[in-house]
Each structure stands twice: as C-alpha cells, then as structure tokens.
Design a protein around this motif. Structure first.
Motif, PDB file in Angstrom:
ATOM      1  N   ILE A 314      30.793  24.301  32.975  1.00 15.99           N
ATOM      2  CA  ILE A 314      30.906  25.163  31.792  1.00 15.99           C
ATOM      3  C   ILE A 314      30.428  26.576  32.117  1.00 15.99           C
ATOM      4  CG2 ILE A 314      30.023  25.591  29.466  1.00 15.99           C
ATOM      5  CD1 ILE A 314      29.874  22.536  29.110  1.00 15.99           C
ATOM      6  N   VAL A 315      29.230  26.673  32.716  1.00 16.11           N
ATOM      7  CA  VAL A 315      28.659  27.997  32.967  1.00 16.11           C
ATOM      8  C   VAL A 315      29.464  28.755  34.022  1.00 16.11           C
ATOM      9  CG1 VAL A 315      26.582  29.239  33.645  1.00 16.11           C
ATOM     10  CG2 VAL A 315      26.394  27.169  32.302  1.00 16.11           C
ATOM     11  N   MET A 316      29.924  28.044  35.046  1.00 15.09           N
ATOM     12  CA  MET A 316      30.701  28.717  36.084  1.00 15.09           C
ATOM     13  C   MET A 316      32.025  29.237  35.546  1.00 15.09           C
ATOM     14  SD  MET A 316      30.003  26.291  39.379  1.00 15.09           S
ATOM     15  CE  MET A 316      28.336  26.055  39.991  1.00 15.09           C
ATOM     16  N   VAL A 317      32.655  28.473  34.669  1.00 14.14           N
ATOM     17  CA  VAL A 317      33.897  28.958  34.052  1.00 14.14           C
ATOM     18  C   VAL A 317      33.613  30.192  33.203  1.00 14.14           C
ATOM     19  CG1 VAL A 317      35.661  28.404  32.328  1.00 14.14           C
ATOM     20  CG2 VAL A 317      35.138  26.771  34.151  1.00 14.14           C
ATOM     21  N   ILE A 318      32.489  30.174  32.468  1.00 11.19           N
ATOM     22  CA  ILE A 318      32.103  31.347  31.667  1.00 11.19           C
ATOM     23  C   ILE A 318      31.922  32.567  32.569  1.00 11.19           C
ATOM     24  CG2 ILE A 318      30.239  32.352  30.284  1.00 11.19           C
ATOM     25  CD1 ILE A 318      29.762  29.561  29.131  1.00 11.19           C
ATOM     26  N   GLN A 319      31.135  32.393  33.625  1.00  9.42           N
ATOM     27  CA  GLN A 319      30.862  33.507  34.535  1.00  9.42           C
ATOM     28  C   GLN A 319      32.146  34.037  35.162  1.00  9.42           C
ATOM     29  OE1 GLN A 319      27.974  33.036  37.873  1.00  9.42           O
ATOM     30  NE2 GLN A 319      29.728  33.489  39.160  1.00  9.42           N
ATOM     31  N   ASN A 320      32.939  33.129  35.695  1.00  6.55           N
ATOM     32  CA  ASN A 320      34.084  33.548  36.488  1.00  6.55           C
ATOM     33  C   ASN A 320      35.192  34.154  35.640  1.00  6.55           C
ATOM     34  OD1 ASN A 320      32.597  32.500  38.589  1.00  6.55           O
ATOM     35  ND2 ASN A 320      33.661  30.542  38.592  1.00  6.55           N
ATOM     36  N   SER A 321      35.300  33.703  34.398  1.00  6.87           N
ATOM     37  CA  SER A 321      36.290  34.316  33.510  1.00  6.87           C
ATOM     38  C   SER A 321      35.927  35.766  33.221  1.00  6.87           C
ATOM     39  CB  SER A 321      36.384  33.528  32.202  1.00  6.87           C
ATOM     40  OG  SER A 321      35.183  33.604  31.452  1.00  6.87           O
ATOM     41  N   ARG A 322      34.629  36.079  33.206  1.00  3.05           N
ATOM     42  CA  ARG A 322      34.195  37.474  32.981  1.00  3.05           C
ATOM     43  C   ARG A 322      34.599  38.366  34.157  1.00  3.05           C
ATOM     44  NH1 ARG A 322      33.169  34.111  28.881  1.00  3.05           N
ATOM     45  NH2 ARG A 322      31.985  35.111  27.219  1.00  3.05           N
ATOM     46  N   VAL A 323      34.605  37.796  35.369  1.00  2.04           N
ATOM     47  CA  VAL A 323      35.027  38.578  36.531  1.00  2.04           C
ATOM     48  C   VAL A 323      36.505  38.944  36.401  1.00  2.04           C
ATOM     49  CG1 VAL A 323      35.237  38.617  39.033  1.00  2.04           C
ATOM     50  CG2 VAL A 323      33.339  37.415  37.975  1.00  2.04           C
ATOM     51  N   LEU A 324      37.335  37.973  36.045  1.00  2.87           N
ATOM     52  CA  LEU A 324      38.767  38.255  35.876  1.00  2.87           C
ATOM     53  C   LEU A 324      39.009  39.206  34.721  1.00  2.87           C
ATOM     54  CD1 LEU A 324      40.738  34.939  36.486  1.00  2.87           C
ATOM     55  CD2 LEU A 324      40.829  37.055  37.792  1.00  2.87           C
ATOM     56  N   PHE A 325      38.267  39.008  33.621  1.00  2.93           N
ATOM     57  CA  PHE A 325      38.372  39.920  32.483  1.00  2.93           C
ATOM     58  C   PHE A 325      38.097  41.354  32.912  1.00  2.93           C
ATOM     59  CE2 PHE A 325      35.874  42.365  29.417  1.00  2.93           C
ATOM     60  CZ  PHE A 325      36.737  42.436  28.328  1.00  2.93           C
ATOM     61  N   ALA A 326      37.009  41.534  33.658  1.00  2.46           N
ATOM     62  CA  ALA A 326      36.635  42.881  34.092  1.00  2.46           C
ATOM     63  C   ALA A 326      37.669  43.471  35.040  1.00  2.46           C
ATOM     64  CB  ALA A 326      35.260  42.850  34.762  1.00  2.46           C
ATOM     65  N   SER A 327      38.257  42.647  35.917  1.00  2.01           N
ATOM     66  CA  SER A 327      39.268  43.161  36.851  1.00  2.01           C
ATOM     67  C   SER A 327      40.505  43.639  36.109  1.00  2.01           C
ATOM     68  CB  SER A 327      39.647  42.078  37.876  1.00  2.01           C
ATOM     69  OG  SER A 327      40.433  41.060  37.291  1.00  2.01           O
ATOM     70  N   ALA A 328      40.859  42.929  35.025  1.00  6.68           N
ATOM     71  CA  ALA A 328      42.011  43.368  34.220  1.00  6.68           C
ATOM     72  C   ALA A 328      41.681  44.629  33.443  1.00  6.68           C
ATOM     73  CB  ALA A 328      42.421  42.248  33.266  1.00  6.68           C
ATOM     74  N   ARG A 329      40.470  44.703  32.930  1.00  3.64           N
ATOM     75  CA  ARG A 329      40.029  45.892  32.212  1.00  3.64           C
ATOM     76  C   ARG A 329      40.027  47.108  33.131  1.00  3.64           C
ATOM     77  NH1 ARG A 329      34.014  45.477  30.341  1.00  3.64           N
ATOM     78  NH2 ARG A 329      33.760  46.142  32.506  1.00  3.64           N
ATOM     79  N   ASP A 330      39.753  46.860  34.424  1.00  2.00           N
ATOM     80  CA  ASP A 330      39.762  47.925  35.414  1.00  2.00           C
ATOM     81  C   ASP A 330      41.123  48.081  36.095  1.00  2.00           C
ATOM     82  OD1 ASP A 330      37.133  48.415  34.806  1.00  2.00           O
ATOM     83  OD2 ASP A 330      36.325  47.275  36.490  1.00  2.00           O
ATOM     84  N   ARG A 331      42.109  47.392  35.524  1.00  2.00           N
ATOM     85  CA  ARG A 331      43.522  47.563  35.907  1.00  2.00           C
ATOM     86  C   ARG A 331      43.794  47.255  37.379  1.00  2.00           C
ATOM     87  NH1 ARG A 331      44.013  53.394  33.306  1.00  2.00           N
ATOM     88  NH2 ARG A 331      41.761  53.211  33.162  1.00  2.00           N
ATOM     89  N   ALA A 332      43.368  46.056  37.797  1.00  2.00           N
ATOM     90  CA  ALA A 332      43.607  45.629  39.174  1.00  2.00           C
ATOM     91  C   ALA A 332      44.997  45.046  39.367  1.00  2.00           C
ATOM     92  CB  ALA A 332      42.567  44.577  39.579  1.00  2.00           C
ATOM     93  N   TRP A 333      45.715  44.786  38.282  1.00 10.49           N
ATOM     94  CA  TRP A 333      46.966  44.048  38.356  1.00 10.49           C
ATOM     95  C   TRP A 333      48.081  44.820  37.649  1.00 10.49           C
ATOM     96  CZ3 TRP A 333      45.257  40.621  41.619  1.00 10.49           C
ATOM     97  CH2 TRP A 333      43.945  40.153  41.499  1.00 10.49           C
ATOM     98  N   PRO A 334      49.306  44.381  37.763  1.00  5.27           N
ATOM     99  CA  PRO A 334      50.382  44.984  36.966  1.00  5.27           C
ATOM    100  C   PRO A 334      50.060  44.878  35.471  1.00  5.27           C
ATOM    101  CG  PRO A 334      51.310  43.642  38.721  1.00  5.27           C
ATOM    102  CD  PRO A 334      49.823  43.388  38.741  1.00  5.27           C
TER     103      PRO A 334
END
Length: 469
Positions: A314-334
């Motif tokens: 549970i906690v690892m999914v919470i943590q890791n989803s925040r990393v992907l969220f931040a990467s999208a917010r920082d426009r790492a992808w199309p």
C-alpha cells in the motif's frame, strides 16, 4: 494542529492548447507522526526481515547483522543528504527534483529513471513473499499471491492519504510485534555469542562452510542498502507534509533509526539462535520460529508478516504514484500522457498514476526474483550516489542562503559516501549492471531525441509556489 499554509501552485499548464484547467496540486494533510508511520511502513521492517534478509543470510551467513549494520551507517550519511535536499527542494518528485534542480536536468532525468526502476520493482519483490507466510492457513501460488497483493495495494492507494496513514499504522503495529517475537525467541534459544556476527561464516547451498570475506560483505551492501531504503519516502511526501522545512528531516531520520532497530535486533537474535550454520544460511525463518516455539506461534507470526507485506505494498504504491504524478506535472511525457498521469481523483490521490504503478507491479510478480533483487540493488546504489553528488552542489549560489535543514560535516559526508558507493557498484554482478545500464541507456536516448530539444516545454522541474527557492 494543522498550520495554515499559503495556496499551492505546483505547475504551469502545458504549452499550447493540449491542457486546460487549473494547475494540479497535492494537499498538505499529514504531520510528522503520520509521515513517519507511512515512511516506516514503506521500509516495512518486518516484511523486509522475512522476505529480503533471508537472501542475505544465504550470501554472508552469520555476517548478515554486520552487513546490515554497515549499510545502516551508510544510510545515515544518505539520510543526511536526503534531509538537507528534501527541505531545500521539497517536491513529490523526490530524488529527481532534488538532483535535477542542483545538478542539471539530464542528471535529474537519470535519477528519475533509477527511482522509477526501484518504484516498479520493489513492491512486487516484497509482495512475492506473501504466499510463504499465508502457507499455515492457505496454500496459494506464489506469483498469484504477489499479484493479488499488488492489486489490493493499488485499490487502497486510491484512497485519501490520511486514511492510508491510519491503515498502515495499524498494520505497522502488527509487524513490529512479529519482529519483536522473533527477537525474543531467537535470544532465548541462543547457541552462539555476539562474536559469531563479527567473524562471519556461511554455507552456500550444496557447498562447504567458508569464511565471509570483506569483498563478500561489500557486495552484500547493495542488498543492505535496499533493506533500509524506504526512509526516502518522506521526501516523496514533502508536498503533503505540514511544515516540510521541519518535518521532512525529522521523518527521514526517525524512520531510519526505528527501521534499523526493528530489523537489526531480530537479525542478531536469529543469528545467535539458529541451531546450525546450515539452518542459518538456508534463511528459512518460518522453520526456525516453529522450531523455537510451536505451530500456533508460527502461524500468528506468519499472518502478521503477510499483513506487513500488504501494508508495504500500500505505502509503496502511494509513494511511487507520487513520483509518476510529479513527472507528468513536470511534463516528462507527451501531452496526453502528462494529462492522464497528473489527474487527481475525488480522494485527492493521483489515481491514473496509482494504476500505472500497481497493475504492472502485479505482472512483475511473474519475473525471476533474483533478477529483480539484483537490478534493484544496483539502482538504489546508483541513485544514492547521484543524490550524494547533488548534496555536494547543494550550497552553491542562492541555495547557500536558503532556509533548510543542514547536515553536519558537510562536505565530508557526501564526498566519502560517493567513494564508498562507487566501490559497492564496482563489485556488483556484471549481468545486473548490464540490465540496469541498458535501461538507463534507452532512457538517455529518449532524453536526447525528445526531452533535450524541448527545454521550455518538456522536463521542466517545478516546485510548490510556497516552497520555491
């Protein structure tokens, strides 16, 4: 008491008409206690003890406690780096935001790829241990049990962060009880002294007894660093912690100290209480518990560990989803991918990013476990190395005068850490280095041909408005 904080503005919208709507933001909803519970649960000391430590028993035998102890000391230096950089640059992007802001966008991108590898691999590695500890009451296929845990953790990760802090806190109490019972049983059946942990002996599967060498211990440090790795979760939660300038460092250091104790004490007890070096090197902790007590106690501890593994997921999914969220917010992808990954659900969680982390994690439960261990150990070590480099650069220019927690003995601590981690990487298995290097090389090509030519619109590392430096 929750302090009143100024409004957050965490990212500008995408360049062009692709994105509309207000900037995405996370909510500051937890204090240092809640953050410590979540972070300690991510280290998941009991499930790490029962799932990961046995592999270390198989490679360094009675020197396992010594290896973990050295790894914990190294992690103190790492924690200093995280605490300083996490309060200097508090972002849900964690390592990549810290390193990218201080050592350049490309270095930040490499750290992001390494953290993404860890984010995708560690949860299924832990989840794969579920079947072993459900065995007293339920026999289930190991990959199937791991995949089920990953999917359950994904569903829980969609909930509000404060609710998850309570859930993981309850599970954490159970796993600490399990670890404590193992320590009591091991010490009460001691067959060898403390000196046995300093003069390591191991019996490889199908081999003869041999002394543990210094190079074997150094090689094992990659796994030892992985064992206590979760304290970095505090940095990922820095946008959701109240008063991050104060609470990030407290959460990092408290978590490292508590988790090291919860892991090291039972490891010492197991080492001293194992009936033979063959039994110790075999790493079957459940069998040792049953030998020391009875089947009822063994069943109780096994079920506590199974709950601990679910808690960790549970906690690892919470943590890791925040990393992907931040990467999208920082426009790492199309743009379409960025829009999806930065979507905030009704419970305040980045639900698409949560699914992207959890569902592939269920699939990875069917991959060879030794390969997952090896790649994770290399990735964690390399990531810590780049964080230490950033810590050396963290007091340049205007950063020197920014309000932040400051580590003692700077720059000696990060400089020594860099040297040690380089040596640890040098001794790792070549196949794991090649796997990790190949993934990093592919990510570098993505940087070269997609991100680098678009410096104004892609990979723009951002901070909450109230925390910009």
């Amino acid at each position: 008491m929750t302090d009143t904080l100024p409004p957050q503005v965490v990212a500008a919208p995408e360049v062009g008409p692709a994105v509309a709507g207000p900037p995405k933001k996370l909510t500051r909803s937890i204090g240092v206690v809640g953050g410590t519970l979540l972070t300690l649960s991510c280290v998941t000391p009991a499930s790490t003890l029962f799932v990961v430590v046995p592999d270390l028993f198989g490679s360094v035998g009675s020197a396992t406690a010594l290896t973990i102890g050295i790894g914990s000391l190294l992690c103190v230096a790492v924690a200093f780096c995280y605490s300083e950089l996490g309060t200097l640059i508090p972002s849900a992007g964690g390592e990549y935001a810290m390193v990218g802001s201080l050592a350049g966008r490309f270095t930040g991108w490499l750290v992001f790829i390494l953290s993404l590898l860890v984010a995708m691999i560690v949860p299924p590695v832990i989840a794969l241990g579920t079947a072993d500890y459900l065995a007293p009451v339920l026999h289930v296929d190991k990959p199937l049990a791991g995949a089920a845990v990953m999917l359950l953790a994904t569903l829980a990760g969609l909930l509000d962060l404060r609710a998850n802090a309570w859930i993981t806190g309850i599970f954490l109490v159970l796993e600490v009880i399990a670890a404590g019972m193992v320590a009591v049983l091991g010490f009460s059946h001691s067959r060898r002294g403390v000196s046995s942990m300093l003069h390591g002996t191991v019996i490889p599967e199908g081999g003869a007894s041999q002394a543990v060498t210094i190079s074997m211990i150094v090689t094992g440090l990659a796994i030892a660093l992985f064992i206590t790795q979760g304290f970095s979760t505090a940095v990922y939660l820095s946008e959701e912690l109240e008063n991050p300038r104060r609470n990030v460092a407290r959460t990092v250091l408290w978590t490292l100290g508590l988790s090291s104790a919860v892991i090291l004490v039972p490891v010492a007890a197991i080492t001293m209480g194992a009936p033979s070096m063959e039994a110790l090197s075999g790493g079957d902790i459940s069998a040792l518990i049953t030998l020391w007590s009875n089947s009822a106690v063994g069943t109780f501890i096994s079920l506590c560990v199974a709950l601990a593994i679910i808690n960790a997921g549970i906690v690892m999914v919470i943590q890791n989803s925040r990393v992907l969220f931040a990467s999208a917010r920082d426009r790492a992808w199309p743009a379409p991918v960025n829009r999806a990954l930065s979507t905030i659900g009704r419970f305040g969680s980045p639900w698409v990013a949560t699914l992207v982390v959890g569902v592939p994690g269920a699939v990875l439960c069917y991959v060879n476990l030794d390969t997952l261990y090896g790649i994770t150990g290399v990735s964690v070590t390399a990531m810590y190395l780049l964080v230490a480099v950033a810590a050396l650069l963290g007091r340049r220019a205007h950063h020197k005068h920014t309000s932040a927690w400051r580590m003692p003995l700077w720059p000696v601590v990060p400089a020594l850490l860099i040297l040690v981690l380089c040596y640890v990487l040098y001794l790792q298995d070549a196949s794991f280095l090649k796997w990790t290097g190949g993934i990093v090389a592919a990510a570098s090509l993505y940087w070269l041909f997609y991100l680098r030519p678009r410096p104004e619109s892609r990979w723009v590392i951002t901070l909450p408005e109230d925390q910009q430096v």
